[in-house]
Design an enzyme around this catalytic site. Sequence first.
Site, PDB file in Angstrom:
ATOM      1  N   ASP A 328      -0.363  76.524 -16.268  1.00 28.32           N
ATOM      2  CA  ASP A 328       1.029  76.488 -15.824  1.00 28.32           C
ATOM      3  C   ASP A 328       1.192  76.706 -14.316  1.00 28.32           C
ATOM      4  O   ASP A 328       1.008  77.807 -13.793  1.00 28.32           O
ATOM      5  CB  ASP A 328       1.886  77.522 -16.586  1.00 28.32           C
ATOM      6  CG  ASP A 328       3.355  77.134 -16.643  1.00 28.32           C
ATOM      7  OD1 ASP A 328       4.159  77.959 -17.113  1.00 28.32           O
ATOM      8  OD2 ASP A 328       3.693  76.012 -16.204  1.00 28.32           O
ATOM      9  N   LYS A 377       6.650  78.367 -22.397  1.00 25.82           N
ATOM     10  CA  LYS A 377       6.992  78.703 -21.004  1.00 25.82           C
ATOM     11  C   LYS A 377       7.396  80.151 -20.876  1.00 25.82           C
ATOM     12  O   LYS A 377       7.050  80.836 -19.913  1.00 25.82           O
ATOM     13  CB  LYS A 377       8.134  77.795 -20.543  1.00 25.82           C
ATOM     14  CG  LYS A 377       8.478  77.856 -19.082  1.00 25.82           C
ATOM     15  CD  LYS A 377       7.397  77.302 -18.183  1.00 25.82           C
ATOM     16  CE  LYS A 377       7.303  75.812 -18.172  1.00 25.82           C
ATOM     17  NZ  LYS A 377       6.377  75.315 -17.125  1.00 25.82           N
ATOM     18  N   LYS A 418      16.119  72.885  -9.398  1.00 26.05           N
ATOM     19  CA  LYS A 418      16.262  74.034 -10.307  1.00 26.05           C
ATOM     20  C   LYS A 418      16.933  75.211  -9.613  1.00 26.05           C
ATOM     21  O   LYS A 418      16.606  75.543  -8.479  1.00 26.05           O
ATOM     22  CB  LYS A 418      14.873  74.470 -10.780  1.00 26.05           C
ATOM     23  CG  LYS A 418      14.875  75.639 -11.718  1.00 26.05           C
ATOM     24  CD  LYS A 418      13.475  76.021 -12.089  1.00 26.05           C
ATOM     25  CE  LYS A 418      12.739  76.654 -10.919  1.00 26.05           C
ATOM     26  NZ  LYS A 418      11.288  76.476 -11.027  1.00 26.05           N
ATOM     27  N   LYS A 490       0.609  80.362 -13.191  1.00 23.71           N
ATOM     28  CA  LYS A 490       1.400  81.478 -13.726  1.00 23.71           C
ATOM     29  C   LYS A 490       0.593  82.364 -14.662  1.00 23.71           C
ATOM     30  O   LYS A 490       0.773  83.576 -14.708  1.00 23.71           O
ATOM     31  CB  LYS A 490       2.587  80.928 -14.523  1.00 23.71           C
ATOM     32  CG  LYS A 490       3.704  80.292 -13.762  1.00 23.71           C
ATOM     33  CD  LYS A 490       4.913  80.269 -14.701  1.00 23.71           C
ATOM     34  CE  LYS A 490       6.005  79.305 -14.346  1.00 23.71           C
ATOM     35  NZ  LYS A 490       5.640  77.899 -14.286  1.00 23.71           N
TER      36      LYS A 490
HETATM   37  N1  LIG Z   1       7.866  73.113 -10.744  1.00 21.79           N
HETATM   38  C1  LIG Z   1       7.442  72.304 -11.709  1.00 21.79           C
HETATM   39  O1  LIG Z   1       7.743  71.137 -11.760  1.00 21.79           O
HETATM   40  C2  LIG Z   1       6.542  72.894 -12.739  1.00 21.79           C
HETATM   41  C3  LIG Z   1       6.094  74.216 -12.626  1.00 21.79           C
HETATM   42  C4  LIG Z   1       5.252  74.717 -13.594  1.00 21.79           C
HETATM   43  C5  LIG Z   1       4.867  73.932 -14.652  1.00 21.79           C
HETATM   44  N2  LIG Z   1       5.334  72.655 -14.737  1.00 21.79           N
HETATM   45  C6  LIG Z   1       4.921  71.871 -15.889  1.00 21.79           C
HETATM   46  O2  LIG Z   1       4.373  70.634 -15.455  1.00 21.79           O
HETATM   47  C7  LIG Z   1       4.631  69.651 -16.468  1.00 21.79           C
HETATM   48  C8  LIG Z   1       5.227  68.427 -15.809  1.00 21.79           C
HETATM   49  O3  LIG Z   1       6.434  68.746 -15.180  1.00 21.79           O
HETATM   50  P1  LIG Z   1       7.371  67.528 -14.736  1.00 21.79           P
HETATM   51  O4  LIG Z   1       8.568  68.105 -14.057  1.00 21.79           O
HETATM   52  O5  LIG Z   1       6.571  66.500 -14.039  1.00 21.79           O
HETATM   53  O6  LIG Z   1       7.800  66.994 -16.169  1.00 21.79           O
HETATM   54  P2  LIG Z   1       8.191  65.504 -16.600  1.00 21.79           P
HETATM   55  O7  LIG Z   1       8.794  65.617 -17.957  1.00 21.79           O
HETATM   56  O8  LIG Z   1       8.943  64.825 -15.535  1.00 21.79           O
HETATM   57  O9  LIG Z   1       6.774  64.762 -16.707  1.00 21.79           O
HETATM   58  C9  LIG Z   1       5.956  64.902 -17.828  1.00 21.79           C
HETATM   59  C10 LIG Z   1       5.400  63.529 -18.146  1.00 21.79           C
HETATM   60  O10 LIG Z   1       4.465  63.657 -19.194  1.00 21.79           O
HETATM   61  C11 LIG Z   1       4.588  62.550 -20.049  1.00 21.79           C
HETATM   62  N3  LIG Z   1       3.933  62.935 -21.287  1.00 21.79           N
HETATM   63  C12 LIG Z   1       4.381  63.724 -22.273  1.00 21.79           C
HETATM   64  N4  LIG Z   1       3.429  63.850 -23.229  1.00 21.79           N
HETATM   65  C13 LIG Z   1       2.349  63.155 -22.796  1.00 21.79           C
HETATM   66  C14 LIG Z   1       1.043  62.921 -23.294  1.00 21.79           C
HETATM   67  N5  LIG Z   1       0.654  63.436 -24.476  1.00 21.79           N
HETATM   68  N6  LIG Z   1       0.193  62.160 -22.564  1.00 21.79           N
HETATM   69  C15 LIG Z   1       0.568  61.649 -21.379  1.00 21.79           C
HETATM   70  N7  LIG Z   1       1.799  61.816 -20.848  1.00 21.79           N
HETATM   71  C16 LIG Z   1       2.663  62.564 -21.553  1.00 21.79           C
HETATM   72  C17 LIG Z   1       6.071  62.282 -20.098  1.00 21.79           C
HETATM   73  O11 LIG Z   1       6.341  60.950 -20.488  1.00 21.79           O
HETATM   74  C18 LIG Z   1       6.470  62.542 -18.643  1.00 21.79           C
HETATM   75  O12 LIG Z   1       6.414  61.360 -17.883  1.00 21.79           O
HETATM   76  C19 LIG Z   1       5.550  70.304 -17.494  1.00 21.79           C
HETATM   77  O13 LIG Z   1       4.794  70.767 -18.595  1.00 21.79           O
HETATM   78  C20 LIG Z   1       6.098  71.501 -16.744  1.00 21.79           C
HETATM   79  O14 LIG Z   1       6.461  72.580 -17.585  1.00 21.79           O
HETATM   80  C21 LIG Z   1       6.165  72.116 -13.830  1.00 21.79           C
HETATM   81  O1  LIG Z   2       7.186  78.199 -11.646  1.00 28.09           O
HETATM   82  P1  LIG Z   2       8.527  78.742 -12.011  1.00 28.09           P
HETATM   83  O2  LIG Z   2       9.615  78.289 -11.092  1.00 28.09           O
HETATM   84  O3  LIG Z   2       8.527  80.202 -12.258  1.00 28.09           O
HETATM   85  O4  LIG Z   2       8.825  78.145 -13.488  1.00 28.09           O
HETATM   86  C1  LIG Z   2       9.503  76.957 -13.663  1.00 28.09           C
HETATM   87  C2  LIG Z   2      10.491  77.220 -14.725  1.00 28.09           C
HETATM   88  O5  LIG Z   2      11.375  78.211 -14.258  1.00 28.09           O
HETATM   89  C3  LIG Z   2      11.256  75.958 -15.003  1.00 28.09           C
HETATM   90  O6  LIG Z   2      12.271  76.207 -15.935  1.00 28.09           O
HETATM   91  C4  LIG Z   2      10.275  74.947 -15.557  1.00 28.09           C
HETATM   92  O7  LIG Z   2      10.957  73.778 -15.820  1.00 28.09           O
HETATM   93  C5  LIG Z   2       9.206  74.657 -14.571  1.00 28.09           C
HETATM   94  O8  LIG Z   2       8.239  73.889 -15.267  1.00 28.09           O
HETATM   95  C6  LIG Z   2       8.526  75.900 -14.043  1.00 28.09           C
HETATM   96  O9  LIG Z   2       7.644  76.383 -15.009  1.00 28.09           O
END
Ligand SMILES: NC(=O)c1ccc[n+]([C@@H]2O[C@H](COP(=O)([O-])OP(=O)(O)OC[C@H]3O[C@@H](n4cnc5c(N)ncnc54)[C@H](O)[C@@H]3O)[C@@H](O)[C@H]2O)c1
Ligand SMILES: O=P([O-])([O-])O[C@@H]1[C@@H](O)[C@H](O)[C@@H](O)[C@H](O)[C@@H]1O
Length: 534
Positions: A328, A377, A418, A490
């Site tokens: 994460d 999460k 966010k 995280k």
């Molecule tokens: N700040 C952040 O953006 C942040 C921080 C921490 C964690 N994350 C994690 O990172 C991940 C991606 O975040 P995001 O904002 O890009 O999300 P998003 O939903 O925009 O992108 C995720 C992508 O994964 C694809 N997907 C889903 N299942 C799949 C699979 N089995 N194989 C291949 N592709 C698949 C979806 O179609 C989508 O395009 C999430 O799990 C999120 O919780 C994001």
């Molecule tokens: O990294 P961070 O900002 O603590 O945590 C975020 C969460 O608050 C948010 O809701 C989630 O969509 C992101 O994937 C990310 O995990």
Amino acid sequence: MAPHADAGANGALNGHNRAAQPQGDLFTVNSPDVVYTDESITSSYVYRTTKVTKAPGGNFEATPFESKYDFKVERGIPKVGLMLVGWGGNNGSTVTAGIIANRKNLSWPTREGTQRANYYGSVLMSSTVKLGNDAVTGGDVNVPFHKLLPMVHPNDLVLGGWDISSMNLADAMDRAQVLEPTLKMLVRKEMEQMKPLPSIYYPDFIASNQGDRADNVLPGGSACQEHLEKIRTDIRDFKQRNALDKVIVLWTANTERYADIIPGVNDTANNVLAAIKAGHDEISPSSIFATACILEGVPFINGSPQNTFVPGVISLAEIHNSYIGGDDFKSGQTKMKSALVDFLISAGIKLTSIASYNHLGNNDGKNLAEQKQFRSKEISKSNVVDDMVAANHVLYAEGEHPDHTVVIKYMPAVGDHKRALDEYYGELFMGGRQTISIFNVCEDSLLASPLIIDLALVTEMMTRISWKNSSDEEYKNFHPVLSILSFMLKAPLTPPGTPVVNALAKQRNALCNIFRACVGLQPESDMTLEHKLF
Ligand SMILES: NC(=O)c1ccc[n+]([C@@H]2O[C@H](COP(=O)([O-])OP(=O)(O)OC[C@H]3O[C@@H](n4cnc5c(N)ncnc54)[C@H](O)[C@@H]3O)[C@@H](O)[C@H]2O)c1
Ligand SMILES: O=P([O-])([O-])O[C@@H]1[C@@H](O)[C@H](O)[C@@H](O)[C@H](O)[C@@H]1O
């Protein structure tokens, strides 16, 4: 090849440092314990710790302890492919556009004037570390973090990956609504040619609201050997097609629900392999990707909070000596928390409650709107204070900890921008109370994308570092679970039985000091005795 290093300030370069510096090295270490060749840097390093025992009377006894390690760093910079699972998502499309823009040194008009491509938010590319003190003036000499070791440059990463959505990366970038139109126009042509490979889709593992984008999926709705083999083939084909020296795979797909740990299914390496072969429905897509990477000897990093690394997958990584890391990305609200909680508690202020709320409107937020995905999460966002609290038994009795609540709400209107609202409440001197309220607009993908780069570059660097006890003959890898990645994560995954460190400063120091040790440099103590002992 660059000319030989100039004599150091004291003109005392020894014979060990006569090897020419490969292009890009910023410094050489002038020490009999560090040897440079064209191929490698080897160093003999004394690791100093303090062993503590409890004396009979209850007092502690502290004994300084030294271990001698040899490190070897391969200097050659390989051609590296980064394959993203979830490539078409907000993070995947944003980091792709960012790397293209940097590679082309683009600039674009915005309402605030001309913006140039950069790698802000990457600890490697945009932060510095203290190398030492100027031998003449005594002032600090700081160098870019990524110059500590011969690292891959993100501009040179070859990008690819998978997505259950067939959308090309240019359209995915539009769908993400993260980047300025003026920038998107400059990278659109190249990104239109980027099409995610079909991926594994087991609907039960992600929110049901994701079904409408799943038009690019491999046939078969639960774990099966064919999916494992297809992913392995995809990796090999990508490597061969792009003439790569190595590939790294990173999960930035949707957050999955936790997998149940079932004895006989995912508790051992053999059981995981057997469960996949049998098509067991409790093996998640992310665990199949991890297994495929381990069997291909390709590092796999999990940027999401689910328990991809069930015990059997961790054991498989240990058996195959293949790097894994997670979980994460630590991008905004939690990164702030891991710094603020460390600061408050180590300043002797007793935090008694932490309320963390946020709302966001991107697809990640949509997926997290369902309870099972949110729970993954909530776990990763909640455990981040544990080590800092446990380290201070002056403030907290055994088992005592601050109240801590995490709330995430899906509000489409705000998209990727966010809103994080935090309240830190604590006790001060003589019954005083302190309330710290933070309103933090975390641009989710713009904060996470540089972390993807840092995770990929540190992981690749670790594949070129080996170590041995000075008395041993053979060099070996670090433990397959890369806890060195914790600064970007995280819920840091650590080798079984080892402690988890969440304090942000400690995590950064560990990364920096391990890299310093690889070139024979002791940790920067910040004691600055040279400025105190007159
Ligand atoms: N700040 C952040 O953006 C942040 C921080 C921490 C964690 N994350 C994690 O990172 C991940 C991606 O975040 P995001 O904002 O890009 O999300 P998003 O939903 O925009 O992108 C995720 C992508 O994964 C694809 N997907 C889903 N299942 C799949 C699979 N089995 N194989 C291949 N592709 C698949 C979806 O179609 C989508 O395009 C999430 O799990 C999120 O919780 C994001
Ligand atoms: O990294 P961070 O900002 O603590 O945590 C975020 C969460 O608050 C948010 O809701 C989630 O969509 C992101 O994937 C990310 O995990």
